[in-house]
Scaffold this active site. Structure first.
Site, PDB file in Angstrom:
ATOM      1  N   LYS A  31      60.901  21.961 -87.581  1.00 11.79           N
ATOM      2  CA  LYS A  31      61.985  22.883 -87.268  1.00 11.79           C
ATOM      3  C   LYS A  31      62.641  23.304 -88.570  1.00 11.79           C
ATOM      4  O   LYS A  31      62.657  22.541 -89.549  1.00 11.79           O
ATOM      5  CB  LYS A  31      63.038  22.217 -86.373  1.00 11.79           C
ATOM      6  CG  LYS A  31      63.812  23.188 -85.507  1.00 11.79           C
ATOM      7  CD  LYS A  31      62.997  23.635 -84.300  1.00 11.79           C
ATOM      8  CE  LYS A  31      63.830  24.434 -83.325  1.00 11.79           C
ATOM      9  NZ  LYS A  31      63.097  24.750 -82.102  1.00 11.79           N
ATOM     10  N   GLY A  51      73.631  29.728 -67.290  1.00  6.91           N
ATOM     11  CA  GLY A  51      73.132  30.479 -68.437  1.00  6.91           C
ATOM     12  C   GLY A  51      71.994  31.387 -68.022  1.00  6.91           C
ATOM     13  O   GLY A  51      70.898  30.912 -67.697  1.00  6.91           O
ATOM     14  N   VAL A  52      72.249  32.682 -67.978  1.00  7.45           N
ATOM     15  CA  VAL A  52      71.217  33.635 -67.533  1.00  7.45           C
ATOM     16  C   VAL A  52      70.927  34.627 -68.661  1.00  7.45           C
ATOM     17  O   VAL A  52      70.927  35.840 -68.474  1.00  7.45           O
ATOM     18  CB  VAL A  52      71.615  34.348 -66.228  1.00  7.45           C
ATOM     19  CG1 VAL A  52      71.464  33.415 -65.055  1.00  7.45           C
ATOM     20  CG2 VAL A  52      73.043  34.890 -66.286  1.00  7.45           C
ATOM     21  N   GLY A  53      70.667  34.070 -69.841  1.00 14.44           N
ATOM     22  CA  GLY A  53      70.296  34.880 -70.994  1.00 14.44           C
ATOM     23  C   GLY A  53      68.804  35.129 -71.024  1.00 14.44           C
ATOM     24  O   GLY A  53      68.180  35.409 -70.002  1.00 14.44           O
ATOM     25  N   LYS A  54      68.199  34.990 -72.222  1.00 12.32           N
ATOM     26  CA  LYS A  54      66.799  35.350 -72.406  1.00 12.32           C
ATOM     27  C   LYS A  54      65.878  34.626 -71.436  1.00 12.32           C
ATOM     28  O   LYS A  54      64.957  35.233 -70.884  1.00 12.32           O
ATOM     29  CB  LYS A  54      66.369  35.047 -73.850  1.00 12.32           C
ATOM     30  CG  LYS A  54      66.932  35.989 -74.878  1.00 12.32           C
ATOM     31  CD  LYS A  54      66.191  35.900 -76.209  1.00 12.32           C
ATOM     32  CE  LYS A  54      66.334  34.562 -76.871  1.00 12.32           C
ATOM     33  NZ  LYS A  54      65.704  34.534 -78.227  1.00 12.32           N
ATOM     34  N   VAL A  55      66.093  33.342 -71.228  1.00 11.49           N
ATOM     35  CA  VAL A  55      65.234  32.558 -70.344  1.00 11.49           C
ATOM     36  C   VAL A  55      65.795  32.497 -68.929  1.00 11.49           C
ATOM     37  O   VAL A  55      65.066  32.676 -67.949  1.00 11.49           O
ATOM     38  CB  VAL A  55      65.051  31.128 -70.896  1.00 11.49           C
ATOM     39  CG1 VAL A  55      64.252  30.272 -69.918  1.00 11.49           C
ATOM     40  CG2 VAL A  55      64.354  31.163 -72.246  1.00 11.49           C
ATOM     41  N   GLY A  56      67.096  32.265 -68.803  1.00 13.17           N
ATOM     42  CA  GLY A  56      67.704  32.051 -67.495  1.00 13.17           C
ATOM     43  C   GLY A  56      67.506  33.197 -66.528  1.00 13.17           C
ATOM     44  O   GLY A  56      67.226  32.970 -65.342  1.00 13.17           O
ATOM     45  N   HIS A  57      67.624  34.429 -67.007  1.00 17.20           N
ATOM     46  CA  HIS A  57      67.492  35.549 -66.064  1.00 17.20           C
ATOM     47  C   HIS A  57      66.055  35.688 -65.584  1.00 17.20           C
ATOM     48  O   HIS A  57      65.812  36.110 -64.439  1.00 17.20           O
ATOM     49  CB  HIS A  57      68.020  36.851 -66.678  1.00 17.20           C
ATOM     50  CG  HIS A  57      67.026  37.639 -67.470  1.00 17.20           C
ATOM     51  ND1 HIS A  57      66.759  37.382 -68.794  1.00 17.20           N
ATOM     52  CD2 HIS A  57      66.237  38.692 -67.122  1.00 17.20           C
ATOM     53  CE1 HIS A  57      65.861  38.244 -69.238  1.00 17.20           C
ATOM     54  NE2 HIS A  57      65.519  39.038 -68.240  1.00 17.20           N
TER      55      HIS A  57
END
Length: 356
Positions: free
Chosen positions: A86, A186-192
């Site tokens: 990382k 959380g409905v951002g890049k992955v959540g939505h």
């Protein structure tokens, strides 16, 4: 900070840590390689300023070390021929990110000769990886126009959905999520994208996000989805079946676990357990926890495939196996009477030991 680097437990045991500085561009970065037992270390580049930290450089170092170690376990359980690494670029991506800085960062990664392969993470995006790739061949998460796989959120969400199906199968005897009450924090890049899968599967979905526009996007696409004010309210929605943390880490804590109404936790967020004892607390309450680094590995599967010449169907087929791996973990946990996160760690450690 040497005491951090040479610890042998959670924060330590790494093969290599590189501190990077380019004065002309302002680059300050940490690259941490935890393990190359299974192959070149693979993990994203985080761009973060660590506001509120008295020593942001130390915070970035700890973050890189912890995240790199997590990537070793994630990649091992995903069946990838990669170890864990990382990187963290220290700064505010909205103010400090520049083409010159990203090119300088790419030169540092390239100087490692392929021991570390980078990709997107918090604060970095596909367009950034296109720039990094101009000075570093060991770059994934690029745009399709530049030979890459594009947005890794697609298979991340798909993998979480597969993990959720496995949890449902283990808990209720069927992988069918129709009629299940699922809360997505959380409905951002992955959540939505996860909500898309859940709605298609017939689940009853509840959501929240700190950004009203993210919630509005979901409700525009799916008017039947129920929005609640915040995560505190979400975890208390009556009769939840599944809680899916898909935002920041530490969502499962000493304060949230006692009031959680769901009997399954399966989400995309990294580092969901506020401290190691939370896994035992969940098990004691009868809550089935799908380890985050197992179910959210679809994204790393996607970017790893890019190194072979990206084939979406091939990557999706491998991400589908997250279902079987998650079931294997639950069954091992039951046999050995340990929390699922302990079972997952044991399987990952066995695979890395075999690789050595």
């Amino acid at each position: 900070m040497l005491d951090i680097l040479f610890r042998s437990e959670t924060e330590g045991g790494h093969e290599q840590v590189v501190l990077c500085q380019d004065r002309d561009s302002g680059l300050r970065a940490v690259i941490a390689i935890h393990s190359t037992a299974l192959g070149p270390a693979l993990g994203g580049t985080r761009f973060h300023a660590y506001p509120g930290e008295s020593r942001p450089e130390a915070a970035a170092l700890r973050d890189a070390l912890n995240l790199a170690r997590g990537m070793s376990y994630k990649n091992a359980l995903a069946g990838l021929a990669h170890g864990g690494g990382k990187a963290v670029i220290i700064g505010d991506p909205a103010q400090d990110k520049s083409e010159e800085l990203l090119l300088a960062y790419g030169r540092f990664v390239d100087s490692l000769g392929g021991r570390y392969v980078t990709a997107c993470d918090v604060g970095t995006y596909v367009g950034d990886m296109d720039v990094v790739a101009r000075t570093c061949r060991w770059t994934t998460g690029r745009s399709p126009e530049n030979g890459g796989a594009g947005d890794s959120s697609v298979l991340t969400a798909f993998g979480v959905f597969q993990g959720m199906r496995a949890a449902s199968e283990y808990r209720w005897g069927t992988a069918d999520l129709a009629g299940r009450r699922v809360a997505v924090a959380g409905v951002g890049k992955v959540g939505h994208l996860l909500v898309d899968h859940l709605v298609e599967a017939g689940a009853e979905v509840f959501v929240t996000d700190v950004r009203p526009e993210a919630v509005e996007r979901v409700r525009t696409a799916h008017p039947d989805v129920v929005a609640v004010s915040d995560a505190e309210e979400l975890i208390r929605v009556p009769d939840l079946d599944v809680y899916a943390p898909c935002a920041l880490g530490g969502a499962l804590s000493d304060t949230t676990v006692p009031v959680l109404t769901a009997s399954v936790v399966c989400g995309a967020a990294n580092n969901q357990l506020a401290h190691p004892g939370i896994g035992k607390d969940l098990a004691a309450r009868g809550v089935l926890y799908a380890p985050d680094y197992v179910v959210n590995s679809g994204g790393v599967i996607q970017v790893a495939d890019e190194l072979r010449g990206f084939d979406f169907a091939r990557a999706k087929k491998q991400a589908t196996r997250i279902h079987d791996t998650t079931l294997e973990i639950f069954r091992l946990a039951e046999r050995e009477d340990v929390p699922p996160v302990t079972a997952a760690d044991r399987i990952a450690e066995q695979r890395m030991a075999a690789g050595r």
